[in-house]
Design an enzyme around this catalytic site. Structure first.
Site, PDB file in Angstrom:
ATOM      1  N   GLY A 158     -20.808   6.366   4.564  1.00 45.50           N
ATOM      2  CA  GLY A 158     -19.838   6.688   3.528  1.00 45.50           C
ATOM      3  C   GLY A 158     -20.375   6.292   2.166  1.00 45.50           C
ATOM      4  O   GLY A 158     -20.475   5.103   1.861  1.00 45.50           O
ATOM      5  N   LYS A 186       0.858  -1.182   0.000  1.00 47.88           N
ATOM      6  CA  LYS A 186       0.000   0.000   0.000  1.00 47.88           C
ATOM      7  C   LYS A 186       0.895   1.234   0.000  1.00 47.88           C
ATOM      8  O   LYS A 186       2.062   1.168   0.410  1.00 47.88           O
ATOM      9  CB  LYS A 186      -0.890   0.016   1.246  1.00 47.88           C
ATOM     10  CG  LYS A 186      -2.184   0.807   1.074  1.00 47.88           C
ATOM     11  CD  LYS A 186      -3.204   0.027   0.281  1.00 47.88           C
ATOM     12  CE  LYS A 186      -4.558   0.722   0.270  1.00 47.88           C
ATOM     13  NZ  LYS A 186      -5.594  -0.097  -0.394  1.00 47.88           N
ATOM     14  N   VAL A 243     -17.307   3.775  -3.608  1.00 49.86           N
ATOM     15  CA  VAL A 243     -17.802   2.418  -3.370  1.00 49.86           C
ATOM     16  C   VAL A 243     -19.202   2.433  -2.767  1.00 49.86           C
ATOM     17  O   VAL A 243     -20.103   1.713  -3.207  1.00 49.86           O
ATOM     18  CB  VAL A 243     -16.844   1.637  -2.450  1.00 49.86           C
ATOM     19  CG1 VAL A 243     -17.408   0.255  -2.145  1.00 49.86           C
ATOM     20  CG2 VAL A 243     -15.476   1.513  -3.095  1.00 49.86           C
ATOM     21  N   GLY A 244     -19.404   3.259  -1.754  1.00 49.36           N
ATOM     22  CA  GLY A 244     -20.687   3.289  -1.071  1.00 49.36           C
ATOM     23  C   GLY A 244     -21.848   3.596  -1.999  1.00 49.36           C
ATOM     24  O   GLY A 244     -22.937   3.018  -1.868  1.00 49.36           O
TER      25      GLY A 244
END
Length: 356
Positions: free
Chosen positions: A178, A78, A182-183
C-alpha cells in the site's frame, strides 16, 4: 442482518442519512474518558452496512487506544461514509455530513482518513466547527499522512533496535503493501535511510508515482506476491485485517511494522506472530503521528512542535517492547495494557465528555 450495537462498549453510534445528497454515514464514539473523540472520516465502498458498522466500531476503539498511548487528552471516535469517493463525493454530501458532525456538539471531532482529503475537511468545516486536518490555507495542518509515515518510521527504527541492535534500516529489505498517502511518504524515509524497498498496491497510479519518485524501489504484482519475497520487515499500509493466519504462516520477515489500522485479523494472531519469532509493532502505537499532527491544530498548528511530539513514537514503541519482555506477553497485549492504564489513571472523573 443483525448488528449488536448495544452489546458494544461504545458510548454512542450515530447513523446519518441525507436523501437529497445521497449521504449514508456512521459516526462511532468509543470513549470520551480522556476528552473529545477525535478520529478521521473514511469514505469507502463497503459491501454492505454491516461491514461498515464493523469497520467503524473497530476503528473508533483503536483511536481510543491510539490517543491514550500517544499521551493525548483525547478520546476515540471514527466515521465512515458509505460509497465510492471517486464517483460519489460532492459538496452537498460533505456539507450534509458536516451538519451531522456539528449536531454532536464537539463530542466528536473529525479529520481525514482513507478516501478523504484536507480539501474535503475545508468543505465539511463550512457546516461544522469540529474539524481538524484542514488545508494550510485555512489554518490547518494539511495532509496528516506526512507525520503518520514519520511516526511509523520511528516505530520501525525501534523495532530494528530490538531485533538487530541498531536503529538503522540500512541494508534491510522492507516490503511496503500500500503506497497511497502514508505508504509513499514511508518509502521516502526508508530509501533515505538506505533500506532496500519493494512495494505493491492495488491502484496502478500509486505504484507509478512511487516508481517515478524512487527509481530504486522494486515493484511486485500483489500483496500475495509480496509474501514470496525474502523480507526483513513487512509493512502493511493499506486497509485493516492484513495479518491473518495465512499471511503470518508465510511471512519471512522478522519485523512487522506498518501504517494500516487494525492489522490483526482476529484475536490470537499476536500470539501466532510471537510463536514464529516475528516482532510486531502494534499499529495504533506506531501510526499515531497523523493523530498527533491534527490534534496540534487545537493549539494553532506548528509542524515543528507536532513533529517533535511524533518523534516520541520511537520511545513509546521501545517502551511497549520492554513491557512485553518484562511481562512475557506479545507487544500487542503490552500496548493495550499501557493504554488502558493511562485511561484509568488520567481519565477524567466523569465517564462521558460533554462540551463546556
Amino acid at each position: 442482518m443483525t448488528i449488536d450495537i448495544l452489546d458494544s462498549e461504545h458510548e454512542q453510534v450515530l447513523f446519518c442519512h441525507d436523501e437529497a445528497s445521497g449521504l449514508r454515514a456512521i459516526i462511532a464514539i468509543h470513549s470520551t474518558a480522556l476528552g473529545p473523540a477525535l478520529g478521521g472520516t473514511r469514505f469507502h465502498p463497503y459491501v454492505d452496512t454491516a461491514a461498515a458498522v464493523d469497520d467503524v466500531l473497530n476503528l473508533s476503539r483503536g483511536m481510543t487506544y491510539k490517543a491514550a498511548l500517544a499521551g493525548l487528552d483525547l478520546g476515540g471516535g471514527k466515521a465512515v461514509i458509505l460509497g465510492d469517493p471517486h464517483t460519489g463525493k460532492s459538496e452537498a454530501l460533505l456539507r450534509a455530513y458536516g451538519r451531522f458532525v456539528e449536531s454532536l456538539g464537539g463530542r466528536y471531532v473529525t479529520a481525514c482518513d482513507v478516501g478523504t482529503t484536507s480539501f474535503d475537511m475545508d468543505v465539511i468545516a463550512r457546516e461544522c466547527s469540529h474539524v481538524t486536518g484542514r488545508t494550510v490555507a485555512h489554518g490547518g495542518a494539511g495532509d496528516s499522512s506526512v507525520l503518520t509515515a514519520y511516526g511509523v518510521f520511528q516505530g520501525m527504527r525501534a523495532a530494528a533496535e530490538a531485533t538487530w541492535g541498531t536503529t538503522s534500516l540500512q541494508g534491510r529489505r522492507v516490503g511496503v503493501v500500500g503506497v497511497g498517502k502514508v505508504g509513499r511518504h514511508l518509502v521516502g524515509h526508508l530509501v533515505s535511510d538506505g533500506a532496500d524497498v519493494v512495494v505493491t498496491d492495488v491502484w496502478q497510479p500509486a505504484l507509478e508515482r512511487v516508481r517515478d519518485e524512487f527509481p530504486s524501489v522494486a515493484v511486485v504484482a500483489s500483496a500475495a506476491a509480496m509474501l514470496d519475497e525474502s523480507l526483513d520487515v513487512y509493512a502493511p499500509c493499506a486497509l485493516g485485517g492484513a495479518l491473518d493466519d495465512e499471511v503470518v504462516d508465510r511471512l519471512t520477515a522478522e519485523v512487522v511494522c506498518g501504517a494500516a489500522n487494525n492489522q490483526l485479523a482476529h484475536p490470537g494472531i499476536e500470539k501466532a506472530l510471537e510463536g514464529r519469532g516475528i516482532l510486531y509493532a502494534p499499529d495504533y502505537c506506531v501510526n499515531a503521528g497523523g493523530l498527533i499532527q491534527v490534534a496540534d491544530e487545537f493549539e494553532g498548528f506548528s509542524f515543528e512542535r507536532a513533529q517533535q511530539q511524533a518523534s516520541g513514537i520511537f520511545d513509546t514503541t521501545r517502551a511497549v517492547f520492554e513491557a512485553a519482555r518484562s511481562d512475557s506477553v506479545p507487544p500487542a497485549v503490552a500496548a493495550d495494557r499501557l493504554a488502558e492504564r493511562r485511561i484509568r489513571e488520567i481519565g477524567r472523573l466523569r465517564s462521558v465528555w460533554l462540551p463546556h
